[in-house]
Write a protein that holds these residues in place. Structure first.
Motif, PDB file in Angstrom:
ATOM      1  N   GLU A 111      37.459 -12.631   3.420  1.00  0.00           N
ATOM      2  CA  GLU A 111      38.494 -12.953   4.402  1.00  0.00           C
ATOM      3  C   GLU A 111      38.721 -14.458   4.480  1.00  0.00           C
ATOM      4  N   LEU A 112      39.956 -14.804   4.772  1.00  0.00           N
ATOM      5  CA  LEU A 112      40.379 -16.195   4.897  1.00  0.00           C
ATOM      6  C   LEU A 112      40.927 -16.416   6.302  1.00  0.00           C
ATOM      7  N   ILE A 113      40.494 -17.490   6.951  1.00  0.00           N
ATOM      8  CA  ILE A 113      41.096 -17.854   8.231  1.00  0.00           C
ATOM      9  C   ILE A 113      42.507 -18.372   7.961  1.00  0.00           C
ATOM     10  N   THR A 114      43.492 -17.769   8.613  1.00  0.00           N
ATOM     11  CA  THR A 114      44.877 -18.217   8.428  1.00  0.00           C
ATOM     12  C   THR A 114      45.387 -19.028   9.612  1.00  0.00           C
ATOM     13  N   GLY A 115      44.757 -18.877  10.769  1.00  0.00           N
ATOM     14  CA  GLY A 115      45.215 -19.643  11.918  1.00  0.00           C
ATOM     15  C   GLY A 115      44.400 -19.363  13.158  1.00  0.00           C
ATOM     16  N   VAL A 116      44.750 -20.072  14.206  1.00  0.00           N
ATOM     17  CA  VAL A 116      44.148 -19.887  15.529  1.00  0.00           C
ATOM     18  C   VAL A 116      45.287 -19.753  16.529  1.00  0.00           C
ATOM     19  N   LEU A 117      45.207 -18.755  17.401  1.00  0.00           N
ATOM     20  CA  LEU A 117      46.243 -18.514  18.403  1.00  0.00           C
ATOM     21  C   LEU A 117      45.753 -19.004  19.759  1.00  0.00           C
ATOM     22  N   LEU A 118      46.492 -19.963  20.328  1.00  0.00           N
ATOM     23  CA  LEU A 118      46.189 -20.483  21.662  1.00  0.00           C
ATOM     24  C   LEU A 118      47.080 -19.762  22.662  1.00  0.00           C
ATOM     25  N   PRO A 119      46.503 -19.041  23.625  1.00  0.00           N
ATOM     26  CA  PRO A 119      47.308 -18.174  24.496  1.00  0.00           C
ATOM     27  C   PRO A 119      48.152 -18.946  25.496  1.00  0.00           C
ATOM     28  N   ALA A 120      49.309 -18.384  25.797  1.00  0.00           N
ATOM     29  CA  ALA A 120      50.192 -19.001  26.787  1.00  0.00           C
ATOM     30  C   ALA A 120      49.545 -19.022  28.164  1.00  0.00           C
ATOM     31  N   ALA A 121      48.687 -18.027  28.442  1.00  0.00           N
ATOM     32  CA  ALA A 121      48.068 -17.932  29.765  1.00  0.00           C
ATOM     33  C   ALA A 121      47.192 -19.131  30.092  1.00  0.00           C
ATOM     34  N   ALA A 122      46.686 -19.809  29.059  1.00  0.00           N
ATOM     35  CA  ALA A 122      45.815 -20.968  29.291  1.00  0.00           C
ATOM     36  C   ALA A 122      46.578 -22.285  29.275  1.00  0.00           C
ATOM     37  N   ALA A 123      47.853 -22.244  28.924  1.00  0.00           N
ATOM     38  CA  ALA A 123      48.640 -23.475  28.805  1.00  0.00           C
ATOM     39  C   ALA A 123      48.797 -24.154  30.157  1.00  0.00           C
ATOM     40  N   GLY A 124      48.505 -25.439  30.199  1.00  0.00           N
ATOM     41  CA  GLY A 124      48.702 -26.220  31.408  1.00  0.00           C
ATOM     42  C   GLY A 124      47.610 -26.108  32.443  1.00  0.00           C
ATOM     43  N   LEU A 125      46.615 -25.271  32.218  1.00  0.00           N
ATOM     44  CA  LEU A 125      45.521 -25.156  33.179  1.00  0.00           C
ATOM     45  C   LEU A 125      44.633 -26.400  33.119  1.00  0.00           C
ATOM     46  N   PRO A 126      44.059 -26.810  34.256  1.00  0.00           N
ATOM     47  CA  PRO A 126      43.127 -27.941  34.225  1.00  0.00           C
ATOM     48  C   PRO A 126      41.958 -27.630  33.290  1.00  0.00           C
ATOM     49  N   SER A 127      41.615 -28.578  32.447  1.00  0.00           N
ATOM     50  CA  SER A 127      40.536 -28.333  31.489  1.00  0.00           C
ATOM     51  C   SER A 127      39.906 -29.650  31.070  1.00  0.00           C
ATOM     52  N   ALA A 128      38.674 -29.562  30.580  1.00  0.00           N
ATOM     53  CA  ALA A 128      37.974 -30.767  30.138  1.00  0.00           C
ATOM     54  C   ALA A 128      36.832 -30.384  29.212  1.00  0.00           C
ATOM     55  N   TYR A 129      36.452 -31.325  28.356  1.00  0.00           N
ATOM     56  CA  TYR A 129      35.324 -31.146  27.438  1.00  0.00           C
ATOM     57  C   TYR A 129      34.362 -32.308  27.627  1.00  0.00           C
ATOM     58  N   ARG A 130      33.082 -31.996  27.721  1.00  0.00           N
ATOM     59  CA  ARG A 130      32.051 -33.017  27.856  1.00  0.00           C
ATOM     60  C   ARG A 130      30.950 -32.760  26.838  1.00  0.00           C
TER      61      ARG A 130
END
Length: 252
Positions: free
Chosen positions: A210-229
């Motif tokens: 199998e080959l990774i063809t892409g990653v789908l970022l859901p609309a439901a998470a768009a614009g939500l407050p988020s951060a990475y540490r």
């Protein structure tokens, strides 16, 4: 010197066919991890199937508001993409926390997910490693293991996966899109990487060929407050001692 074949694919189907035709083949994207492992002798592919000519290098906004990230989108381009920075800042932050600028310019989205552990026992052929050679033991358990797993380890392996991006994708409820002999499918990013269990040699849920063809970022998470540490030994170009991605969803 080991013989090494090379095939340059121009379609996903052509890449899958070339992979199936060469037992022991590996897909080649940015090569930032694979080539290093080949130099160390950890990876000895029979053939490299170059996928850099595949049309998987775009970030596409879908009608429902989600984003599809092609597997060949470079980490630096994804981190800087206006829609990613605006809607999914945790992903941009995670990407910029990883590696160096030069490596991010070469590394791909698919390759980031498929990189191998940086455990020194995995990379040293003179040491036992169940992930590299099942049944030989885990040298890290009684050795140097400061940067190894605290949670999710097993008696067979205590190595961790080095991807910062994967942590952010799990928090976003993203999906990893795959293509193989049985067609296309997708799996949740949070379930894509496996805990070592009794099969530490299998890092992910990807099927042979199998080959990774892409990653789908859901609309439901768009614009939500988020951060990475990320906690690490130095401010740049260091793998995480611990990391966390947070996406805040508020419900009534």
């Amino acid at each position: 010197m080991n013989p090494l074949g090379y095939v340059r694919a121009t379609t996903v189907e052509e890449a899958a066919e070339a992979f199936a035709a060469h037992p022991g083949a590996r897909y080649l994207g940015g090569g930032t991890n694979l080539v290093d492992l080949m130099k160390l002798g950890v990876e000895e592919p029979s053939c490299l199937v170059d996928v850099n000519r595949l049309p998987l290098d775009a970030v596409e906004e879908l009608p429902d508001g989600s984003l599809r990230v092609g597997a060949l989108v470079r980490n630096s381009d994804l981190a800087a993409h206006p829609l990613v920075r605006d809607r999914y800042p945790v992903l941009s932050q995670a990407l910029l926390a990883g590696a160096s600028g030069q490596l991010r310019n070469a590394a791909t989205t698919g390759g980031n997910l498929l990189q191998r552990t940086r455990c020194q026992y995995f990379q040293d052929l003179s040491k036992p490693c169940n992930k590299r050679e099942p049944g030989t033991g885990c040298g890290a358990r009684e050795g140097v293991h400061r940067d190894h797993a605290v949670l999710g380890w097993s008696d067979q392996c205590i190595a961790t996966h080095p991807s910062d991006m994967a942590v952010a994708l799990a928090a976003l409820d993203a999906r990893v899109e795959l293509h193989g002999e049985q067609g296309a499918r997708s799996v949740p990013a949070a379930a894509f990487h496996r805990l070592p269990g009794d099969r530490p040699q299998q890092d992910t849920e990807i099927r042979p060929g199998e080959l990774i063809t892409g990653v789908l970022l859901p609309a439901a998470a768009a614009g939500l407050p988020s951060a990475y540490r990320k906690a690490r030994d130095r401010a740049s170009y260091a793998f995480a001692l611990a990391s966390v991605a947070v996406v805040l969803r508020v419900s009534d």
